[in-house]
Design a protein around this motif. Structure first.
Motif: not given
Length: 510
Positions: A87-100, A237-248
């Motif tokens: 059920p993952y989809q283009p518009g869904r945000v996803h936790i990026t963890h340390s990609l942040t 939290p500069g090391g984590n905590g950002l959620s955004w979608n795949t296109s971001a």
């Protein structure tokens, strides 16, 4: 992935019923969300990318049993291949963890270019209120540059999971960490360093780093679906905590691949992009390191998050690969990435059979297999009954199961109140839930999170539910066994940095 887990078991009758009336806020999960990311599309071969190589990458990952949630591949500023495992989809945000961390680097670069602070400013100078009177010489010598290169002198990693449960200002916690090494020498990857970069941006701009980046980075790139957690005091939290979608993630890589430009507009200075993505230290076994960016083979560099979240830039090929996944240990997937990329990039060519196969393949990706509805006579005897739970380390007091309209609503009460998830027997159901899960979810504890849930009877006395937390990498499986007025609940997770299974809960009808 998961197909064997959901195979029908003898003794449970399949039925054709669909869900009827559902609790408020619960609905069948959509097959497509229609999200538009503003990016230009092309075909692989038109941009000199081999469809056959992309297919080979997907085949290798699938054969290795690795769980991908999405991928997007861009070349020449055009998306040439993409896919989401439902059920993952283009518009869904996803936790990026340390990609942040690589996004934090962009904020630091913007703030430095605006003259708000410098690379060689001392970290203690920004937070005199937290610096201990007996601070060591090493602590006082630490600079912004040392934070960026993970050479702040720490001896151990501080994960975001360590600080998330803490209510005191995290900047104060940072200055409690010993600094046994002279800054600028010893490499120690740690989210504590990235947090302090965010704290410095906040201190010098008067707002959170998330607020600082919104008009300078997010909005110009058309990143319109994102959320950044906050720490005590409102610091991102500069090391984590950002959620955004795949296109971001793809846009993050693309703006760096173009030297800081986006659609002809300057977002980051070319000097900063080069500085951030150039090797600054040999790093560790995971590779060399720049300013919050990892170095890859050749000229490639990457933003990397826990459980294999990627934004990989191939600057010589003007290409970017973005991936969301649930893979513990990026070393499991990296060999397949480097095997097929950048080898997939070449000169434009005519599409062949592989191009059509790739298009068909990416249009039908699925993580959760279809449900084949099952029933059990046990449902009538346990439905609506409350089970008092024996003493446990999760603080669970009682739980219950309500069966109606082709679904099961599981309720659980703990110290934080009552929580519920409704799982469909014939359709996966989507909803927001406050269901506690931090111990299985790298200590993330949002007040509400989106879940897609399905259920099946694997035996007359055994109910199994799958909860896919679609804004994250996590999927919980609950196995509930009923016998003699009692129930046991076994809850496990697909991936985690710590425990993979909670201690068994045992409840008895009240």
């Amino acid at each position: 992935m998961g197909g064997g887990l959901w195979a029908l078991t003898a003794g449970c009758a399949p039925v054709m019923a669909r869900v009827g009336a559902l609790p408020p806020g619960v609905a069948p999960a959509l097959l497509a969300d229609g999200y538009r990311d503003g990016l230009t599309r092309s075909t692989p071969e038109a941009e000199g990318v081999s469809s056959e190589a992309i297919l080979a990458f997907l085949n290798d990952v699938d054969a290795a049993g690795l769980e991908l949630h999405s991928f997007m591949l861009m070349r020449n500023q055009k998306v040439v291949a993409e896919g989401w495992w439902w059920p993952y989809q283009p518009g869904r945000v996803h936790i990026t963890h340390s990609l942040t961390k690589s996004v934090t680097a962009a904020a630091v670069g913007l703030a430095i270019d605006e003259g708000r602070f410098g690379l060689d400013d001392k970290v203690v100078s920004f937070f005199p209120e937290y610096v201990p009177a007996d601070a060591s010489e090493n602590m006082r010598a630490m600079t912004v540059r040392n934070l960026l290169t993970m050479q702040c002198g720490h001896d151990k990693e501080t994960s975001g999971s360590v600080w998330r449960p803490i209510d005191t200002p995290w900047a104060a916690e940072f200055f409690k960490i010993p600094v046994p090494h002279q800054p600028g020498g010893h490499f120690q990857y740690t989210s504590a360093a990235s947090f302090m970069l965010s704290a410095i941006v906040s201190k010098t701009t008067g707002g959170s780093m998330a607020d600082y980046l919104a008009p300078r980075f997010m909005e110009p790139l058309g990143i319109d679906r994102w959320h950044w957690d906050s720490s005590p005091g409102g610091v991102s939290p500069g090391g984590n905590g950002l959620s955004w979608n795949t296109s971001a993630s793809l846009k993050l890589g693309a703006v760096h691949a173009s030297g800081g430009l986006w659609n002809g507009n300057r977002i980051l200075s070319e000097e900063w992009v080069k500085a951030a993505t150039t090797e600054r230290t040999p790093g560790d076994e995971d590779g060399a390191y720049g300013y919050q960016w990892w170095m890859g083979p050749g000229s490639a560099y990457l933003a990397l998050g826990l459980f294999s979240q990627f934004a990989i830039v191939f600057p010589e090929h003007n290409a970017v690969l973005a991936i969301f996944a649930a893979i513990k240990g990026s070393k499991k997937i990296k060999p397949y990435i480097w095997k097929h990329f950048p080898a997939a990039f070449g000169a434009p060519s005519q599409p062949g059979a592989a191009a059509a196969e790739l298009k068909t393949r990416t249009a039908s990706l699925r993580l959760l297999p279809p449900l084949a509805a099952t029933t059990s006579p046990v449902a009538a005897s346990v439905g609506g009954r409350r089970f008092a739970v024996e003493a446990n380390d999760q603080g669970v007091e009682w739980l219950s199961f309500d069966f109606a309209d082709g679904a099961c609503t599981y309720r659980m009460h703990d110290a934080n109140g009552e929580h519920a998830v409704t799982a469909g027997f014939s359709d996966y159901l989507e909803q927001d839930t406050s269901m506690t899960g931090n111990r299985l979810h790298h200590e993330y504890r949002p007040p509400s999170q989106r879940v897609v849930a399905g259920a099946r009877w694997t035996a007359p006395d055994t109910l199994e539910m799958a909860w896919q937390f679609v804004d994250t990498a996590f999927r919980d499986t609950l196995v509930c066994k009923f016998a003699g007025g009692a129930v046991t609940v076994d809850r496990s997770v697909n991936v985690n940095s710590a425990e993979m299974r909670l201690p068994l809960l045992t409840g008895r009808m009240a």
